[in-house]
Enzyme design. Sequence first.
Site, PDB file in Angstrom:
ATOM      1  N   SER A  22     -66.922  15.180  25.847  1.00 35.93           N
ATOM      2  CA  SER A  22     -66.512  13.861  25.332  1.00 35.93           C
ATOM      3  C   SER A  22     -67.632  12.837  25.465  1.00 35.93           C
ATOM      4  CB  SER A  22     -65.271  13.375  26.087  1.00 35.93           C
ATOM      5  OG  SER A  22     -65.544  13.289  27.468  1.00 35.93           O
ATOM      6  N   ASN A 109     -59.930  12.462  37.092  1.00 34.93           N
ATOM      7  CA  ASN A 109     -58.713  11.926  36.482  1.00 34.93           C
ATOM      8  C   ASN A 109     -58.479  10.457  36.839  1.00 34.93           C
ATOM      9  OD1 ASN A 109     -58.512  14.504  35.603  1.00 34.93           O
ATOM     10  ND2 ASN A 109     -56.705  15.053  36.813  1.00 34.93           N
ATOM     11  N   THR A 154     -42.672 -18.884  -2.197  1.00 28.60           N
ATOM     12  CA  THR A 154     -41.833 -17.839  -1.602  1.00 28.60           C
ATOM     13  C   THR A 154     -41.669 -16.820  -2.728  1.00 28.60           C
ATOM     14  OG1 THR A 154     -39.701 -18.758  -2.282  1.00 28.60           O
ATOM     15  CG2 THR A 154     -40.548 -19.512  -0.176  1.00 28.60           C
ATOM     16  N   HIS A 155     -41.586 -15.565  -2.380  1.00 27.76           N
ATOM     17  CA  HIS A 155     -41.523 -14.481  -3.391  1.00 27.76           C
ATOM     18  C   HIS A 155     -42.703 -14.544  -4.360  1.00 27.76           C
ATOM     19  CE1 HIS A 155     -37.204 -14.076  -2.215  1.00 27.76           C
ATOM     20  NE2 HIS A 155     -37.293 -15.400  -2.154  1.00 27.76           N
ATOM     21  N   SER A 276     -71.303  -6.616  -8.987  1.00 25.05           N
ATOM     22  CA  SER A 276     -70.989  -5.314  -9.568  1.00 25.05           C
ATOM     23  C   SER A 276     -72.250  -4.732 -10.174  1.00 25.05           C
ATOM     24  CB  SER A 276     -69.920  -5.498 -10.647  1.00 25.05           C
ATOM     25  OG  SER A 276     -70.006  -4.471 -11.616  1.00 25.05           O
ATOM     26  N   LYS A 282     -69.517 -10.501 -12.289  1.00 28.47           N
ATOM     27  CA  LYS A 282     -68.611 -10.343 -11.158  1.00 28.47           C
ATOM     28  C   LYS A 282     -69.104 -10.942  -9.843  1.00 28.47           C
ATOM     29  CE  LYS A 282     -65.583  -7.238 -11.078  1.00 28.47           C
ATOM     30  NZ  LYS A 282     -64.151  -7.303 -10.922  1.00 28.47           N
ATOM     31  N   ASN A 284     -67.299 -10.460  -6.208  1.00 33.27           N
ATOM     32  CA  ASN A 284     -66.134  -9.803  -5.616  1.00 33.27           C
ATOM     33  C   ASN A 284     -65.904 -10.180  -4.156  1.00 33.27           C
ATOM     34  OD1 ASN A 284     -65.637  -8.385  -7.999  1.00 33.27           O
ATOM     35  ND2 ASN A 284     -67.026  -6.733  -7.408  1.00 33.27           N
ATOM     36  N   GLU A 289     -61.375  -7.673   1.112  1.00 37.80           N
ATOM     37  CA  GLU A 289     -60.783  -6.374   0.767  1.00 37.80           C
ATOM     38  C   GLU A 289     -61.017  -5.346   1.877  1.00 37.80           C
ATOM     39  OE1 GLU A 289     -61.268  -5.323  -3.670  1.00 37.80           O
ATOM     40  OE2 GLU A 289     -62.768  -6.861  -3.276  1.00 37.80           O
ATOM     41  N   TYR A 316     -52.201  14.298  34.494  1.00 35.87           N
ATOM     42  CA  TYR A 316     -53.278  14.311  33.503  1.00 35.87           C
ATOM     43  C   TYR A 316     -53.215  15.572  32.644  1.00 35.87           C
ATOM     44  CZ  TYR A 316     -57.889  14.348  31.355  1.00 35.87           C
ATOM     45  OH  TYR A 316     -58.906  14.376  30.439  1.00 35.87           O
ATOM     46  N   GLN A 321     -58.021  12.950  26.661  1.00 30.38           N
ATOM     47  CA  GLN A 321     -59.437  12.661  26.404  1.00 30.38           C
ATOM     48  C   GLN A 321     -59.633  12.084  24.995  1.00 30.38           C
ATOM     49  OE1 GLN A 321     -62.781  15.117  27.892  1.00 30.38           O
ATOM     50  NE2 GLN A 321     -62.924  15.857  25.804  1.00 30.38           N
ATOM     51  N   LYS A 324     -60.009   7.712  23.827  1.00 32.42           N
ATOM     52  CA  LYS A 324     -61.090   6.735  23.721  1.00 32.42           C
ATOM     53  C   LYS A 324     -61.685   6.619  22.318  1.00 32.42           C
ATOM     54  CE  LYS A 324     -62.553   8.604  27.570  1.00 32.42           C
ATOM     55  NZ  LYS A 324     -61.213   9.067  27.977  1.00 32.42           N
TER      56      LYS A 324
HETATM   57  N1  ARG Z   1     -63.568  13.513  29.955  1.00 33.29           N
HETATM   58  C1  ARG Z   1     -62.261  13.369  30.536  1.00 33.29           C
HETATM   59  C2  ARG Z   1     -61.442  12.348  29.750  1.00 33.29           C
HETATM   60  O1  ARG Z   1     -62.011  11.551  29.082  1.00 33.29           O
HETATM   61  C3  ARG Z   1     -62.349  12.966  31.968  1.00 33.29           C
HETATM   62  C4  ARG Z   1     -61.310  13.536  32.860  1.00 33.29           C
HETATM   63  C5  ARG Z   1     -61.390  14.976  32.896  1.00 33.29           C
HETATM   64  N2  ARG Z   1     -60.615  15.567  33.912  1.00 33.29           N
HETATM   65  C6  ARG Z   1     -60.422  16.883  33.955  1.00 33.29           C
HETATM   66  N3  ARG Z   1     -59.795  17.335  34.928  1.00 33.29           N
HETATM   67  N4  ARG Z   1     -60.870  17.656  33.030  1.00 33.29           N
HETATM   68  O2  ARG Z   1     -60.244  12.345  29.787  1.00 33.29           O
END
Ligand code: ARG
Length: 462
Positions: A22, A109, A154-155, A276, A282, A284, A289, A316, A321, A324
Amino acid sequence: MKLWGGRFKEGTNTLVNDFNSSIRIDERMYKEDILGSIAHVKMLKKQGIIPEDSCNKIEAGLNDLLKRLENDVIDIDETSEDIHSFIEGLLTYYIGPCGKMLHTGRSRNDQVTLDLKLYLKGYVPLLIKDIIELLKVIYNKASENIDTIMPGYTHMQKAQPITFSHHILAYGEMFKRDVSRINDYLVRLDEMPLGSGALATSTYPIDREFVAKELGFSKITLNSLDSVSDRDYVIELLSTLSIIMMHLSRFSEEVILWCTNEFNFVELSDEYSTGSSIMPQKKNPDVAELVRGKTGRVYGDLVTLLALMKGLPLAYNKDMQEDKEALFDALDTVKLSLKTFTGMIDTMKINKEVMKEGASKGFTNATDLADYLVKKGMPFREAHGIVGETVLYCIKEHKGISDLTLSELKNFSPIFETDVYETIDLLTCVSGRKVLGGPAKESIELQLKYLGSFIKENELNY
Ligand code: ARG
């Protein structure tokens, strides 16, 4: 460096390594990871859990790593499993075997959720700043357009005359609520999870309150299973971000309509428009948008998290993972959208005369005509019917209500006198709506005053 491997006889498949990794996503938390480790090692030292000289070496090593990473002396190794393994491995590489003591009494974790919370504690207040910048632009545009009459809808049908100030201050209220939602959120975010370990804390005499204090958290989380498996704070933030985008996209939609040849209520600056490749005429509204389009993307990020967490057993699970990537995408998208949108509104020209002309068509003063009869003693429902007939007549004759002569008006009700023309003048329609919340100057000045103090209060906080 791998943080595990003792119980394995064979290496990991390279595809699995890549799949499992990750670091390309979580590398942006390198600073939080190091700061969290520094607080952790200070606690280990204070509690006598690992020898003082090792703690000092680790702390100095971590500070050193932070400097090197910030000055781009070291590159982040994208083949590492995650930012936590990378930092711990690098530390041991630089300071030697005592780096291996750092992970005493914690798990990735609780570490990963600590890092993310720390990252958000730094990032989210900056979003408030961006919203405040937009509110300032709204404040200025509203101050300059207290007398700019426009049709309210309205509408998508013309309804009653309002002012541009009144209209744009409606968005001011939405963004004020967004700021207050973020402020509420920051209170709940402020719980420190480290010490929860993998799921069940540890047997070391750790001091979680000390770590919380070191890192600027006011509280610690109460249940270790919940601490490591909670991603409510990610979902809650994504909901807030989705609402911000919803507000921006409604505003964008109006800007797109207003710049059409049919409306022509506003003109975007050249700086915030695009052309354009084929049609030379144009200009735009691509920014508006794109903001509208990116709103769908942020909603997608919210749904990703809701689907991700649905039915996950405690504690966990590696599924988490995936949190993020969606969260960072939404944060970056909202930040960029807010900044660009603010510039677009700031430089947008208001076509005051066209707006006024728009309000003078479409019978926006019909309610005021009915109210005129009511104020002279007629029940409202009856007045409504009479004005409806009057409008029908106007449509047939291609006239506005104010174009009718008094004798034409009297055909609908003998109550009409010459003072009716003053009553249905757009200026009177607007200035008569003095109720707090309405478009009259007095009310708008009060709305502006409240917005001004809201901006000041929230600017001071961050
Ligand atoms: N890279 C993991 C995450 O973002 C970190 C925690 C991993 N923990 C594990 N026991 N594999 O969630």
